[in-house]
Design a protein around this motif. Structure first.
Motif, PDB file in Angstrom:
ATOM      1  N   GLU A 253      -3.996  -5.958  11.673  1.00 36.08           N
ATOM      2  CA  GLU A 253      -3.585  -4.557  11.753  1.00 36.08           C
ATOM      3  C   GLU A 253      -2.397  -4.264  10.832  1.00 36.08           C
ATOM      4  OE1 GLU A 253      -3.893  -6.557  14.425  1.00 36.08           O
ATOM      5  OE2 GLU A 253      -5.754  -5.776  15.316  1.00 36.08           O
ATOM      6  N   LYS A 254      -1.444  -5.159  10.792  1.00 38.03           N
ATOM      7  CA  LYS A 254      -0.263  -4.968   9.946  1.00 38.03           C
ATOM      8  C   LYS A 254      -0.646  -5.076   8.470  1.00 38.03           C
ATOM      9  CE  LYS A 254       4.269  -4.567   9.691  1.00 38.03           C
ATOM     10  NZ  LYS A 254       4.984  -3.394  10.146  1.00 38.03           N
ATOM     11  N   ALA A 255      -1.524  -6.012   8.136  1.00 43.95           N
ATOM     12  CA  ALA A 255      -1.979  -6.153   6.747  1.00 43.95           C
ATOM     13  C   ALA A 255      -2.708  -4.886   6.303  1.00 43.95           C
ATOM     14  CB  ALA A 255      -2.887  -7.371   6.610  1.00 43.95           C
ATOM     15  N   GLU A 256      -3.565  -4.345   7.171  1.00 41.35           N
ATOM     16  CA  GLU A 256      -4.255  -3.096   6.844  1.00 41.35           C
ATOM     17  C   GLU A 256      -3.262  -1.969   6.602  1.00 41.35           C
ATOM     18  OE1 GLU A 256      -6.805  -2.592  10.234  1.00 41.35           O
ATOM     19  OE2 GLU A 256      -8.525  -3.457   9.186  1.00 41.35           O
ATOM     20  N   HIS A 257      -2.240  -1.906   7.424  1.00 42.47           N
ATOM     21  CA  HIS A 257      -1.203  -0.886   7.271  1.00 42.47           C
ATOM     22  C   HIS A 257      -0.544  -0.998   5.894  1.00 42.47           C
ATOM     23  CE1 HIS A 257       2.260   1.654   8.113  1.00 42.47           C
ATOM     24  NE2 HIS A 257       3.022   0.655   7.719  1.00 42.47           N
ATOM     25  N   TYR A 258      -0.146  -2.204   5.514  1.00 41.54           N
ATOM     26  CA  TYR A 258       0.500  -2.395   4.218  1.00 41.54           C
ATOM     27  C   TYR A 258      -0.429  -2.019   3.060  1.00 41.54           C
ATOM     28  CZ  TYR A 258       4.665  -4.718   6.100  1.00 41.54           C
ATOM     29  OH  TYR A 258       5.835  -5.001   6.744  1.00 41.54           O
ATOM     30  N   VAL A 259      -1.697  -2.414   3.149  1.00 40.28           N
ATOM     31  CA  VAL A 259      -2.653  -2.087   2.093  1.00 40.28           C
ATOM     32  C   VAL A 259      -2.774  -0.568   1.949  1.00 40.28           C
ATOM     33  CG1 VAL A 259      -5.097  -2.167   1.433  1.00 40.28           C
ATOM     34  CG2 VAL A 259      -3.940  -4.243   2.191  1.00 40.28           C
ATOM     35  N   HIS A 260      -2.874   0.133   3.063  1.00 44.03           N
ATOM     36  CA  HIS A 260      -2.980   1.595   3.009  1.00 44.03           C
ATOM     37  C   HIS A 260      -1.721   2.220   2.424  1.00 44.03           C
ATOM     38  CE1 HIS A 260      -6.877   1.996   4.915  1.00 44.03           C
ATOM     39  NE2 HIS A 260      -6.502   1.137   5.826  1.00 44.03           N
ATOM     40  N   GLN A 261      -0.568   1.691   2.788  1.00 40.98           N
ATOM     41  CA  GLN A 261       0.685   2.209   2.244  1.00 40.98           C
ATOM     42  C   GLN A 261       0.730   2.025   0.726  1.00 40.98           C
ATOM     43  OE1 GLN A 261       3.342   3.839   3.869  1.00 40.98           O
ATOM     44  NE2 GLN A 261       1.732   4.000   5.392  1.00 40.98           N
ATOM     45  N   LEU A 262       0.376   0.853   0.264  1.00 37.34           N
ATOM     46  CA  LEU A 262       0.383   0.584  -1.178  1.00 37.34           C
ATOM     47  C   LEU A 262      -0.626   1.462  -1.911  1.00 37.34           C
ATOM     48  CD1 LEU A 262       0.657  -3.296  -0.939  1.00 37.34           C
ATOM     49  CD2 LEU A 262       2.432  -1.761  -1.803  1.00 37.34           C
ATOM     50  N   GLN A 263      -1.782   1.661  -1.302  1.00 32.60           N
ATOM     51  CA  GLN A 263      -2.798   2.499  -1.920  1.00 32.60           C
ATOM     52  C   GLN A 263      -2.359   3.960  -1.986  1.00 32.60           C
ATOM     53  OE1 GLN A 263      -6.269   1.502   0.414  1.00 32.60           O
ATOM     54  NE2 GLN A 263      -6.769  -0.249  -0.887  1.00 32.60           N
ATOM     55  N   LYS A 264      -1.585   4.411  -1.017  1.00 36.44           N
ATOM     56  CA  LYS A 264      -1.067   5.784  -1.053  1.00 36.44           C
ATOM     57  C   LYS A 264      -0.161   5.991  -2.259  1.00 36.44           C
ATOM     58  CE  LYS A 264       0.675   7.258   2.874  1.00 36.44           C
ATOM     59  NZ  LYS A 264       1.077   7.451   4.279  1.00 36.44           N
ATOM     60  N   TYR A 265       0.467   4.918  -2.719  1.00 37.40           N
ATOM     61  CA  TYR A 265       1.300   4.959  -3.925  1.00 37.40           C
ATOM     62  C   TYR A 265       0.487   4.674  -5.187  1.00 37.40           C
ATOM     63  CZ  TYR A 265       5.724   5.053  -1.286  1.00 37.40           C
ATOM     64  OH  TYR A 265       6.787   5.395  -0.474  1.00 37.40           O
ATOM     65  N   THR A 266      -0.810   4.641  -5.072  1.00 38.50           N
ATOM     66  CA  THR A 266      -1.773   4.394  -6.163  1.00 38.50           C
ATOM     67  C   THR A 266      -1.753   2.972  -6.717  1.00 38.50           C
ATOM     68  OG1 THR A 266      -0.417   5.156  -8.043  1.00 38.50           O
ATOM     69  CG2 THR A 266      -1.708   6.842  -6.865  1.00 38.50           C
ATOM     70  N   LEU A 267      -1.263   2.020  -5.937  1.00 35.04           N
ATOM     71  CA  LEU A 267      -1.347   0.619  -6.365  1.00 35.04           C
ATOM     72  C   LEU A 267      -2.681   0.045  -5.898  1.00 35.04           C
ATOM     73  CD1 LEU A 267       2.202  -0.821  -5.636  1.00 35.04           C
ATOM     74  CD2 LEU A 267       1.351   0.309  -7.685  1.00 35.04           C
ATOM     75  N   HIS A 268      -3.214  -0.901  -6.675  1.00 31.07           N
ATOM     76  CA  HIS A 268      -4.461  -1.570  -6.321  1.00 31.07           C
ATOM     77  C   HIS A 268      -4.116  -2.733  -5.405  1.00 31.07           C
ATOM     78  CE1 HIS A 268      -8.348  -3.771  -7.750  1.00 31.07           C
ATOM     79  NE2 HIS A 268      -8.323  -3.565  -6.464  1.00 31.07           N
ATOM     80  N   ALA A 269      -4.328  -2.535  -4.106  1.00 30.32           N
ATOM     81  CA  ALA A 269      -3.990  -3.555  -3.109  1.00 30.32           C
ATOM     82  C   ALA A 269      -5.206  -3.840  -2.229  1.00 30.32           C
ATOM     83  CB  ALA A 269      -2.830  -3.093  -2.247  1.00 30.32           C
ATOM     84  N   THR A 270      -5.334  -5.105  -1.873  1.00 30.46           N
ATOM     85  CA  THR A 270      -6.413  -5.534  -0.981  1.00 30.46           C
ATOM     86  C   THR A 270      -5.840  -6.517   0.016  1.00 30.46           C
ATOM     87  OG1 THR A 270      -7.045  -7.369  -2.425  1.00 30.46           O
ATOM     88  CG2 THR A 270      -8.203  -5.256  -2.755  1.00 30.46           C
ATOM     89  N   MET A 271      -6.681  -6.872   0.991  1.00 31.47           N
ATOM     90  CA  MET A 271      -6.299  -7.942   1.913  1.00 31.47           C
ATOM     91  C   MET A 271      -7.461  -8.900   2.044  1.00 31.47           C
ATOM     92  SD  MET A 271      -6.432  -5.921   5.549  1.00 31.47           S
ATOM     93  CE  MET A 271      -7.069  -7.080   6.728  1.00 31.47           C
ATOM     94  N   GLU A 272      -7.130 -10.145   2.317  1.00 27.85           N
ATOM     95  CA  GLU A 272      -8.172 -11.146   2.555  1.00 27.85           C
ATOM     96  C   GLU A 272      -7.679 -12.114   3.602  1.00 27.85           C
ATOM     97  OE1 GLU A 272      -7.655 -14.493  -0.881  1.00 27.85           O
ATOM     98  OE2 GLU A 272      -8.518 -12.590  -1.535  1.00 27.85           O
ATOM     99  N   ARG A 273      -8.626 -12.686   4.300  1.00 26.86           N
ATOM    100  CA  ARG A 273      -8.302 -13.630   5.358  1.00 26.86           C
ATOM    101  C   ARG A 273      -7.712 -14.891   4.762  1.00 26.86           C
ATOM    102  NH1 ARG A 273     -12.376 -14.514  10.322  1.00 26.86           N
ATOM    103  NH2 ARG A 273     -10.889 -15.544  11.691  1.00 26.86           N
ATOM    104  N   ASP A 274      -6.614 -15.355   5.359  1.00 23.30           N
ATOM    105  CA  ASP A 274      -5.973 -16.585   4.904  1.00 23.30           C
ATOM    106  C   ASP A 274      -6.767 -17.775   5.409  1.00 23.30           C
ATOM    107  OD1 ASP A 274      -4.147 -18.265   3.748  1.00 23.30           O
ATOM    108  OD2 ASP A 274      -2.592 -17.983   5.248  1.00 23.30           O
TER     109      ASP A 274
END
Length: 92
Positions: free
Chosen positions: A70-91
């Motif tokens: 949930e926290k990783a998804e939050h960070y990805v969405h925040q970065l994307q709102k700033y137009t950065l290309h961000a993703t998440m993947e399982r460690d």
């Protein structure tokens, strides 16, 4: 002597897999802007933000943090709102 059960218990978050938040290089955003975004989203000081920005710029990506899903998804969405290309993947 009876073993202390409180030290044997694992926190639930210790058992859950972590997710890596990754920022990828793009030809659009300036380096100062990316540094600024990292400072805003993660609350990092300038030196840490610049370190990750340079990784993105020079290596094509940077693993910014490892969090629960949930926290990783939050960070990805925040970065994307700033137009950065961000993703998440399982460690692993």
């Amino acid at each position: 002597m009876v073993p202390d059960r409180t030290t044997e218990k694992k926190d639930k978050s210790d058992l859950e897999p972590g997710y890596l938040v990754i920022c990828w290089n793009d030809p659009v955003n300036f380096m100062d802007y990316v540094t600024h975004v990292f400072q805003q989203v993660f609350g990092w000081n300038r030196k840490k933000a610049e370190f990750h920005m340079l990784q993105v710029h020079e290596q094509g990506k940077s693993v910014l943090t490892r969090e629960r899903m949930e926290k990783a998804e939050h960070y990805v969405h925040q970065l994307q709102k700033y137009t950065l290309h961000a993703t998440m993947e399982r460690d692993q």
